[in-house]
Design a protein around this motif. Structure first.
Motif: not given
Length: 333
Positions: A301-309
């Motif tokens: 899990r990646d915080p920036l990817t989670m936010r964009a998702s």
């Protein structure tokens, strides 16, 4: 003015079950101006779920009540992952109808539970179903087999959404409730019917890491080995330190992605192990869908990817619904 659907959310962090339930319920009733037709309730492991059900049905005997135990509770602008967090979603609608169900035995035979739930939904006799919301046990069973059996018995194209009941940090047992009935190791469900539109979007924030592995041994829902290596030896290599057990702080960030021709990175369908069998290093995946010959990669899990998702998922819902603001959004995380 046309027929409306109204939704309200109440939450509580109070320690005593009845007091917490009444606090969350009073917020819902106050915002709606009356008792809701339907309520979804989610509460962490510190509460007595049977008592929650009794309190709510005493307040509103005709209430369609469905819910489950949870690791954490997400409400308006907040997320609480503590021993005591309770959330209630109340819905009033002149356009929608609600039917609640609970089926025991999901842990023992997930396919049978899916077929039984499908029969119960069909017996409700709704000619205009919009969506079925399900909450299966998250510590046992095989959700893939459950969904396959459930889908076969439902009208084609009916959206099935939901999330798994949890029991963190105990990892012992989960609860599913419907009306005043509470079971463990089962599945609860809410059928939404009537005039409306249900839009569904799925997203996550995982990035693929490591090289592709082939599943070489399975034991039911237990992943035993990959390329001849015990599953735990492979998995623990990517955890910090020298872990001797599968812990929440490890699986919070690390999961397994299933590789297919449509998804060579293995970052679309994600499965998380919840149990470790020390005798042979096997890992248990309640999501199912993993078989001998499956190709997998680890995903982190990646915080920036989670936010964009999350932003993309929200925009997808708006576009799919054709409305600037949906009546109600249910997030299962």
């Amino acid at each position: 003015m046309g027929a409306m659907t109204l939704a309200a959310v109440g939450h509580s962090l109070l320690l005593e079950t009845e007091t917490a339930t009444r606090q969350a319920w009073s917020t819902v009733v106050q915002e709606l101006g009356a008792a809701p037709d339907c309520a979804l309730v989610f509460a962490t492991s510190g509460y007595d779920h049977a008592q929650i059900a009794r309190v709510l049905r005493a307040e509103a005997p005709a209430l369609v009540l469905v819910g489950c135990s949870a690791e954490g509770v997400v409400t308006q602008g907040r997320s609480d992952e503590v021993d005591h967090a309770l959330g209630i979603v109340g819905i009033r609608s002149e356009r929608l109808r609600f039917d609640g169900f609970v089926v025991p035995g999901y842990a023992a035979d997930s396919s049978k539970a899916g077929a039984e739930l499908a029969r119960a939904v069909s017996a409700a006799g709704r000619a205009d179903p919009l969506a079925l919301v399900v909450f299966p046990d998250g510590l046992s069973g095989d959700c893939t087999k459950f969904l396959e059996a459930l889908s076969q018995g439902l009208p084609p194209g009916l959206p099935i959404v939901g999330g798994a009941a949890a029991d963190a940090p105990r990892m012992d047992s989960t609860q599913q409730l419907c009306g005043t009935e509470v079971v463990s190791g089962g599945v609860s469900a809410l059928l939404v019917s009537g005039r409306g539109h249900a839009a569904v979007a799925v997203g996550h924030g995982c990035r693929a890491i490591g090289r592709t592995r082939m599943v070489s041994a399975m034991d039911g829902g237990w992943l035993v080995a990959l390329d001849g290596t015990p599953a735990w030896e492979w998995f623990r290599h990517y955890l910090d330190g020298d872990p001797q057990d599968l812990r929440a702080d490890g699986i919070m960030h690390l999961s397994v992605g299933l590789i297919s021709d449509d998804d060579p990175e293995g970052s679309t369908v994600v499965r998380t192990p919840l149990l470790l069998r020390h005798s042979d290093g096997a890992l248990f995946f309640p999501g199912g869908g993993i078989a001998v010959g499956s190709r997998v990669r680890l995903v982190r899990r990646d915080p920036l990817t989670m936010r964009a998702s999350a932003a993309h998922t929200a925009q997808s819902l708006v576009e799919a619904s054709g409305r600037e603001r949906p009546d109600l959004v249910l997030q299962f995380d």
